[in-house]
Enzyme design. Structure first.
Site, PDB file in Angstrom:
ATOM      1  N   ASP A  32       0.785  -1.213   0.060  1.00 55.95           N
ATOM      2  CA  ASP A  32      -0.033  -0.073  -0.060  1.00 55.95           C
ATOM      3  C   ASP A  32       0.726   1.271   0.001  1.00 55.95           C
ATOM      4  O   ASP A  32       1.893   1.250   0.664  1.00 55.95           O
ATOM      5  CB  ASP A  32      -0.987  -0.126   1.328  1.00 55.95           C
ATOM      6  N   GLY A  37      -4.735   4.787   2.318  1.00 54.69           N
ATOM      7  CA  GLY A  37      -4.974   3.978   3.105  1.00 54.69           C
ATOM      8  C   GLY A  37      -4.372   4.341   4.582  1.00 54.69           C
ATOM      9  O   GLY A  37      -3.883   5.631   4.420  1.00 54.69           O
ATOM     10  N   ASP A  57       4.346   1.642  -4.409  1.00 53.02           N
ATOM     11  CA  ASP A  57       3.333   2.227  -5.243  1.00 53.02           C
ATOM     12  C   ASP A  57       3.331   1.070  -5.944  1.00 53.02           C
ATOM     13  O   ASP A  57       4.128   1.030  -6.869  1.00 53.02           O
ATOM     14  CB  ASP A  57       3.514   3.741  -5.481  1.00 53.02           C
ATOM     15  N   TYR A 158     -12.009   7.873 -11.735  1.00 55.51           N
ATOM     16  CA  TYR A 158     -12.146   6.734 -11.056  1.00 55.51           C
ATOM     17  C   TYR A 158     -12.976   5.766 -11.812  1.00 55.51           C
ATOM     18  O   TYR A 158     -12.590   4.697 -12.219  1.00 55.51           O
ATOM     19  CB  TYR A 158     -13.214   6.953  -9.734  1.00 55.51           C
ATOM     20  N   LYS A 162     -11.563   2.299 -13.719  1.00 55.44           N
ATOM     21  CA  LYS A 162     -12.013   1.122 -13.259  1.00 55.44           C
ATOM     22  C   LYS A 162     -12.388   0.357 -14.546  1.00 55.44           C
ATOM     23  O   LYS A 162     -12.095  -0.846 -14.611  1.00 55.44           O
ATOM     24  CB  LYS A 162     -13.262   1.306 -12.374  1.00 55.44           C
ATOM     25  N   ARG A 199     -17.445   9.371   2.908  1.00 53.97           N
ATOM     26  CA  ARG A 199     -18.416   8.704   2.529  1.00 53.97           C
ATOM     27  C   ARG A 199     -19.756   9.048   3.259  1.00 53.97           C
ATOM     28  O   ARG A 199     -19.577   9.337   4.466  1.00 53.97           O
ATOM     29  CB  ARG A 199     -18.079   7.208   2.672  1.00 53.97           C
TER      30      ARG A 199
END
Ligand code: UDP
Length: 323
Positions: A32, A37, A57, A158, A162, A199
């Protein structure tokens, strides 16, 4: 003992997954970069002799960081969960604030991990997202739906990251017959979500506990379906370890759909909070609806979420109250 690598293993879902894999007696290598994170998530794991943490990374070639550890050893499974994932631009940890890192983690990062899986003959799992459906024109969303995505909007780093990651994974499946699968994770919540990642579940719970206003973006009529972390981790493991998942894509998420206003009221009542509800501007390209069709996961993986939203939220509230 088999060895598993979890990229993004210090994130919310990744750290739960590592913990569960260690309990299942796998040797776990976690990589990570810690840009989103959190080292706190993995502190309890660091004393486990079967756990190894590498701060690196994945956009750097794997030979630079993996070889010293795995020299002469096997790498049986590779889980790719490494990517910023919060869309809330008010949070420092949001992918909106890491646009290039997000694109690269899912493109170059996916390529590097696929190369590694190819070299070590590992099974591979790519974590895609419900975001690849964008603002869906159909509901619930089945895996066969192609989505409705703004290719250069604010969420595109994003969404398109993805989508590219999925295409890259299937490139290796088709060209090299790599043993890989893709999961599309829908909204997931639970203990160890980061307090400040913006979130909706963590924001509302923290606002409710602190008796400050619950901030609903837009009118709160948009819907999401919330899956508790323990159910999600079981789904991710089923998808990786099932002999029937090779070359397949699975939606993983809860099927009970709630409006954001319903979620706010539920959290207020579970916390006995005096908070008001405050309405703020709806972010651009915020999906109006989101609910997975999980028939395929049910039939092929024998998986479905078991934990109700009330039960899951109670556990999450208890976690945030303890912080
Ligand atoms: N949201 C909200 N208030 C908040 C945070 C989020 O109303 O404090 C809304 C957000 O606009 C979206 C939904 O809640 O419609 C879920 O947002 P989240 O950031 O959790 O993830 P998303 O499902 O959009 O990826």
């Amino acid at each position: 003992m088999q060895t598993v690598l979890v990229a993004g293993g210090a994130g919310f879902i990744g750290s739960h997954l590592c913990n569960s894999l260690l309990k299942d007696k796998y040797k776990v290598i976690c990589i990570d970069s810690l840009i989103t994170g959190d080292k706190k998530n993995i502190e309890p794991l660091l004393k486990n002799p079967n756990y190894k943490f590498i701060q690196e990374d994945i956009t750097r070639p794997y030979e630079k960081w993996l070889s010293p550890i795995t020299k002469n050893s096997r790498l049986d499974y590779v889980f790719h969960l490494a990517s910023p994932a919060s869309p809330n631009k008010k949070s420092k940890k949001s992918y909106i604030n890491y646009p290039i890192e997000t694109l690269l983690a899912n493109s170059l990062g996916t390529y590097n991990l696929l190369e590694m899986a190819q070299k070590f003959e590992s099974k591979f799992l790519y974590t895609s997202s419900s975001e690849i459906y964008g603002d869906p024109a159909i509901s619930p969303q089945k895996e066969t739906y192609f989505g409705n995505v703004n290719p250069n909007g604010i969420r595109s780093v994003y969404d398109e990251g993805k989508r590219f990651g999925e295409a890259m994974t299937f490139g290796y499946v088709r060209k090299y017959n790599l043993d890989a699968r893709i999961i599309r994770i829908f909204n997931t919540y639970g203990p160890m979500m980061q307090k400040d990642d913006g979130r909706v579940v963590s924001n509302f719970i923290n606002q409710a506990i602190e008796n400050t206003s619950l901030t609903i973006y837009g009118k709160g009529t948009q819907t999401r379906s919330f899956c508790f972390i323990d159910d999600m981790v079981l789904g991710i493991k089923r998808a990786m370890f099932s002999s029937l998942s090779r070359g397949e894509v699975f939606n993983l998420g809860h099927t009970e759909e709630k409006t954001i206003l319903e979620l706010a009221k539920l959290i207020k009542s579970l916390t006995d909070s005096q908070s008001e509800i405050e309405f703020e501007e709806l972010p651009v390209d915020d999906p109006k609806t989101r609910r997975p069709d999980i028939t395929k996961a049910r039939e092929i993986l024998g998986w479905e979420p078991k934990i109700t939203i009330e039960e899951g939220l109670r556990k999450t509230v208890a976690y945030f109250e303890d912080l």
